[in-house]
Design a protein around this motif. Sequence first.
Motif, PDB file in Angstrom:
ATOM      1  N   THR A   1     -36.364  13.071   3.703  1.00 35.91           N
ATOM      2  CA  THR A   1     -36.219  12.884   2.258  1.00 35.91           C
ATOM      3  C   THR A   1     -34.973  12.054   2.021  1.00 35.91           C
ATOM      4  O   THR A   1     -33.763  12.320   2.576  1.00 35.91           O
ATOM      5  CB  THR A   1     -35.864  14.407   1.592  1.00 35.91           C
ATOM      6  N   VAL A   2     -34.867  11.212   0.810  1.00 31.25           N
ATOM      7  CA  VAL A   2     -33.734  10.442   0.544  1.00 31.25           C
ATOM      8  C   VAL A   2     -33.515  11.031  -1.017  1.00 31.25           C
ATOM      9  O   VAL A   2     -34.299  10.945  -1.833  1.00 31.25           O
ATOM     10  CB  VAL A   2     -34.182   9.084   0.609  1.00 31.25           C
ATOM     11  N   VAL A   3     -32.394  11.579  -1.231  1.00 33.39           N
ATOM     12  CA  VAL A   3     -31.931  11.851  -2.548  1.00 33.39           C
ATOM     13  C   VAL A   3     -31.211  10.521  -2.956  1.00 33.39           C
ATOM     14  O   VAL A   3     -30.234  10.157  -2.635  1.00 33.39           O
ATOM     15  CB  VAL A   3     -31.169  13.064  -2.535  1.00 33.39           C
ATOM     16  N   ALA A   4     -31.916  10.073  -4.294  1.00 33.21           N
ATOM     17  CA  ALA A   4     -31.222   8.749  -4.613  1.00 33.21           C
ATOM     18  C   ALA A   4     -30.263   9.188  -5.813  1.00 33.21           C
ATOM     19  O   ALA A   4     -30.716   9.251  -7.122  1.00 33.21           O
ATOM     20  CB  ALA A   4     -32.382   7.773  -5.163  1.00 33.21           C
ATOM     21  N   ALA A   5     -28.972   9.140  -5.475  1.00 33.83           N
ATOM     22  CA  ALA A   5     -28.100   9.621  -6.655  1.00 33.83           C
ATOM     23  C   ALA A   5     -27.019   8.648  -6.669  1.00 33.83           C
ATOM     24  O   ALA A   5     -25.909   9.238  -7.063  1.00 33.83           O
ATOM     25  CB  ALA A   5     -27.580  11.150  -6.240  1.00 33.83           C
ATOM     26  N   ILE A   6     -27.081   7.391  -6.438  1.00 33.17           N
ATOM     27  CA  ILE A   6     -25.805   6.571  -6.827  1.00 33.17           C
ATOM     28  C   ILE A   6     -26.241   6.268  -8.333  1.00 33.17           C
ATOM     29  O   ILE A   6     -27.192   6.094  -8.546  1.00 33.17           O
ATOM     30  CB  ILE A   6     -26.176   5.299  -5.812  1.00 33.17           C
ATOM     31  N   VAL A   7     -25.177   5.957  -8.703  1.00 36.45           N
ATOM     32  CA  VAL A   7     -25.034   5.570 -10.280  1.00 36.45           C
ATOM     33  C   VAL A   7     -25.419   4.072 -10.491  1.00 36.45           C
ATOM     34  O   VAL A   7     -24.653   3.232  -9.749  1.00 36.45           O
ATOM     35  CB  VAL A   7     -23.944   5.981 -10.996  1.00 36.45           C
ATOM     36  N   GLY A   8     -26.194   3.595 -11.309  1.00 41.71           N
ATOM     37  CA  GLY A   8     -26.485   2.027 -11.737  1.00 41.71           C
ATOM     38  C   GLY A   8     -27.357   1.167 -11.007  1.00 41.71           C
ATOM     39  O   GLY A   8     -27.917   1.800  -9.883  1.00 41.71           O
ATOM     40  N   ALA A   9     -27.035   0.031 -11.191  1.00 42.28           N
ATOM     41  CA  ALA A   9     -27.994  -0.919 -10.365  1.00 42.28           C
ATOM     42  C   ALA A   9     -27.628  -1.032  -8.846  1.00 42.28           C
ATOM     43  O   ALA A   9     -28.396  -1.318  -7.996  1.00 42.28           O
ATOM     44  CB  ALA A   9     -27.616  -2.353 -11.106  1.00 42.28           C
ATOM     45  N   ALA A  10     -26.267  -0.506  -8.518  1.00 41.93           N
ATOM     46  CA  ALA A  10     -26.309  -0.551  -7.236  1.00 41.93           C
ATOM     47  C   ALA A  10     -27.056   0.168  -6.360  1.00 41.93           C
ATOM     48  O   ALA A  10     -27.269   0.221  -4.966  1.00 41.93           O
ATOM     49  CB  ALA A  10     -24.753   0.135  -6.737  1.00 41.93           C
ATOM     50  N   GLY A  11     -27.796   1.207  -6.910  1.00 45.75           N
ATOM     51  CA  GLY A  11     -28.745   2.231  -6.194  1.00 45.75           C
ATOM     52  C   GLY A  11     -30.105   1.512  -5.824  1.00 45.75           C
ATOM     53  O   GLY A  11     -30.944   2.075  -5.247  1.00 45.75           O
ATOM     54  N   LEU A  12     -30.360   0.385  -6.537  1.00 49.12           N
ATOM     55  CA  LEU A  12     -31.908  -0.369  -6.594  1.00 49.12           C
ATOM     56  C   LEU A  12     -32.278  -0.537  -4.990  1.00 49.12           C
ATOM     57  O   LEU A  12     -33.187   0.018  -4.660  1.00 49.12           O
ATOM     58  CB  LEU A  12     -31.945  -1.503  -7.422  1.00 49.12           C
ATOM     59  N   ARG A  13     -31.312  -1.465  -4.266  1.00 50.92           N
ATOM     60  CA  ARG A  13     -31.988  -1.652  -2.969  1.00 50.92           C
ATOM     61  C   ARG A  13     -32.055  -0.533  -2.113  1.00 50.92           C
ATOM     62  O   ARG A  13     -33.093  -0.288  -1.437  1.00 50.92           O
ATOM     63  CB  ARG A  13     -31.141  -2.972  -2.515  1.00 50.92           C
ATOM     64  N   PRO A  14     -31.020   0.376  -1.913  1.00 51.10           N
ATOM     65  CA  PRO A  14     -31.327   1.565  -0.972  1.00 51.10           C
ATOM     66  C   PRO A  14     -32.493   2.290  -1.435  1.00 51.10           C
ATOM     67  O   PRO A  14     -33.250   3.050  -0.878  1.00 51.10           O
ATOM     68  CB  PRO A  14     -29.895   2.188  -1.241  1.00 51.10           C
ATOM     69  N   THR A  15     -32.757   2.646  -2.728  1.00 57.59           N
ATOM     70  CA  THR A  15     -33.802   3.433  -3.120  1.00 57.59           C
ATOM     71  C   THR A  15     -35.036   2.902  -2.997  1.00 57.59           C
ATOM     72  O   THR A  15     -35.849   3.381  -2.246  1.00 57.59           O
ATOM     73  CB  THR A  15     -33.829   3.776  -4.551  1.00 57.59           C
ATOM     74  N   LEU A  16     -35.211   1.403  -3.088  1.00 58.09           N
ATOM     75  CA  LEU A  16     -36.454   0.977  -2.654  1.00 58.09           C
ATOM     76  C   LEU A  16     -36.497   0.624  -1.265  1.00 58.09           C
ATOM     77  O   LEU A  16     -37.582   0.735  -0.540  1.00 58.09           O
ATOM     78  CB  LEU A  16     -36.482  -0.803  -3.278  1.00 58.09           C
ATOM     79  N   ALA A  17     -35.365   0.639  -0.459  1.00 57.04           N
ATOM     80  CA  ALA A  17     -35.651   0.831   1.122  1.00 57.04           C
ATOM     81  C   ALA A  17     -36.198   2.172   1.628  1.00 57.04           C
ATOM     82  O   ALA A  17     -37.182   2.106   2.336  1.00 57.04           O
ATOM     83  CB  ALA A  17     -34.247   0.642   1.725  1.00 57.04           C
ATOM     84  N   ALA A  18     -36.036   3.280   0.722  1.00 59.04           N
ATOM     85  CA  ALA A  18     -36.549   4.467   1.141  1.00 59.04           C
ATOM     86  C   ALA A  18     -37.918   4.647   0.755  1.00 59.04           C
ATOM     87  O   ALA A  18     -39.018   4.987   1.189  1.00 59.04           O
ATOM     88  CB  ALA A  18     -35.857   5.495   0.092  1.00 59.04           C
ATOM     89  N   VAL A  19     -38.511   3.664  -0.363  1.00 60.39           N
ATOM     90  CA  VAL A  19     -39.776   3.576  -0.997  1.00 60.39           C
ATOM     91  C   VAL A  19     -40.401   2.873  -0.092  1.00 60.39           C
ATOM     92  O   VAL A  19     -41.484   3.390   0.471  1.00 60.39           O
ATOM     93  CB  VAL A  19     -39.659   2.885  -2.476  1.00 60.39           C
ATOM     94  N   ASP A  20     -40.094   1.706   0.472  1.00 59.96           N
ATOM     95  CA  ASP A  20     -40.849   0.833   1.416  1.00 59.96           C
ATOM     96  C   ASP A  20     -41.182   1.707   2.498  1.00 59.96           C
ATOM     97  O   ASP A  20     -42.109   1.276   3.300  1.00 59.96           O
ATOM     98  CB  ASP A  20     -40.195  -0.436   1.620  1.00 59.96           C
ATOM     99  N   ALA A  21     -40.028   2.639   3.119  1.00 63.21           N
ATOM    100  CA  ALA A  21     -40.299   3.098   4.212  1.00 63.21           C
ATOM    101  C   ALA A  21     -41.327   4.418   4.129  1.00 63.21           C
ATOM    102  O   ALA A  21     -41.386   5.379   5.101  1.00 63.21           O
ATOM    103  CB  ALA A  21     -38.988   3.675   4.796  1.00 63.21           C
ATOM    104  N   GLY A  22     -41.649   4.623   2.826  1.00 64.01           N
ATOM    105  CA  GLY A  22     -42.501   5.766   2.619  1.00 64.01           C
ATOM    106  C   GLY A  22     -42.096   7.159   2.646  1.00 64.01           C
ATOM    107  O   GLY A  22     -42.701   8.168   3.004  1.00 64.01           O
ATOM    108  N   LYS A  23     -40.862   7.091   2.270  1.00 61.64           N
ATOM    109  CA  LYS A  23     -40.127   8.622   2.313  1.00 61.64           C
ATOM    110  C   LYS A  23     -40.378   9.234   1.194  1.00 61.64           C
ATOM    111  O   LYS A  23     -41.210   8.876   0.281  1.00 61.64           O
ATOM    112  CB  LYS A  23     -38.592   8.228   2.290  1.00 61.64           C
ATOM    113  N   LYS A  24     -40.110  10.737   1.091  1.00 61.07           N
ATOM    114  CA  LYS A  24     -40.081  11.371   0.133  1.00 61.07           C
ATOM    115  C   LYS A  24     -38.750  11.308  -0.647  1.00 61.07           C
ATOM    116  O   LYS A  24     -37.572  11.270   0.034  1.00 61.07           O
ATOM    117  CB  LYS A  24     -40.035  12.863   0.443  1.00 61.07           C
ATOM    118  N   ILE A  25     -38.720  10.704  -1.922  1.00 60.20           N
ATOM    119  CA  ILE A  25     -37.754  10.352  -2.641  1.00 60.20           C
ATOM    120  C   ILE A  25     -37.375  11.092  -3.771  1.00 60.20           C
ATOM    121  O   ILE A  25     -38.406  11.179  -4.853  1.00 60.20           O
ATOM    122  CB  ILE A  25     -37.587   8.835  -3.126  1.00 60.20           C
TER     123      ILE A  25
END
Length: 395
Positions: free
Chosen positions: A98-122
């Motif tokens: 599980t990845v909790v995506a709680a960075i604020v703003g655009a800075a969170g986009l790439r790490p969140t997409l990395a979790a998406v691409d890896a098929g995690k629970k986001i």
Amino acid sequence: MSRLQQVTVLGATGSVGLSTLDVIARHPDRYQVFALTGFTRLSELLALCVRHAPRFAVVPEAAARGLQDDLRAAGLSTQVLVGEEGLCQVSSDAEVDTVVAAIVGAAGLRPTLAAVDAGKKILLANKEALVMSGALFMQAVRKSGAVLLPLDSEHNAIFQCMPGDYARGLSQVGVRRILLTASGGPFRQTPLAELEHVSPDQACAHPNWSMGRKISVDSASMMNKGLELIEACWLFDARPDQVEVVIHPQSVIHSLVDYVDGSVLAQLGNPDMRTPIANALAWPERIDSGVAPLDLFAVARLDFEAPDEQRFPCLRLARQAAEAGNSAPAMLNAANEVAVAAFLERRIRFPQIASIIEDVLALEPVVAVNELGAVFEADTKARALAEQWLSRNAR
Ligand code: NDP
Ligand code: MG
């Protein structure tokens, strides 16, 4: 449960990050912290590492050596990783559930997409990431089979009020519209002329929720609700005209779903992020969040009113961007991030937040975004235009 769920918390030092760790700490039989990330609050991150003993901690490069030394001195084997690469690594590591995506703003986009691409629970709090890249983000979710669960209290409420098979399409499951509630923030009743003079601290003094400063300013301008409207369209495959914003000053109802048979389902609770966090962490089970039971007698009444777009032009701008689609939401978000930072630094007055966004959106044509590069291009352009506005007009 057979195995401890491994959880990465992106933005662990922030308001959502800390609430997440509070819930996790209540359930050591279910969750283990895999990685924690911070940006400027490094002593807080160190304390969180001592408390949760994660495998990895991620910080900006300049802070890495100091943190690694401090972790060793504290007797921890936590390994420090750096920058966006480190964030993407702890989001996609094979051991993470599980990845909790709680960075604020655009800075969170790439790490969140990395979790998406890896098929995690986001568990998505970082609404800006979805607003910026909506179609591409949702395509990536479908492609990888990632499980995307909303942490934003309104979206988590909507999720709880939707039927399990809502992905078939709202009309297929009998949903007429989504009613997105908003508190109206600290300036709901402030005389319009006084908005010229409100301070960052006044804007951040939210009546019901304790949150980071950027989202607090967004709540005061109602850009937060605008971003949430766009977020709701992507999460629930709704058109902008299927999402109605309802001001509900008590923040007890967190949103509602209106069905074609006239039924309206709502989710209620105390305004505490640990409820949606616990809901998403354990979904489809239910776990204790530490939130007190709702006392309806103390609440006594629930009020509703229509939003005033003259008072809150950001809401109108966000709705227009939702309707325009393509690069418009990424530009809206980027101009807003620059404007909010300038307001917090006292470089502009509160009503100028909307002026900057409106001018930036008027200057730059909306273009198609078929790949991530185009999203970042729109983001960069809007930031540059907003900075130019600031150098021309700021007080
Ligand atoms: P905070 O400002 O409290 O926390 C932000 C987190 O992001 C901190 O951990 C911060 O690190 C980190 N961070 C900031 N900039 C960067 C960067 N450039 N690179 C890496 N990490 C960075 O914000 P909130 O917790 O309030 O909000 C987080 C997200 O959740 C936002 O998108 C917000 O809209 C959303 N959200 C928040 C809610 C709330 O109740 N707070 C409710 C619903 C959604 P550090 O602190 O160490 O600098
Ligand atoms: Mg919200």
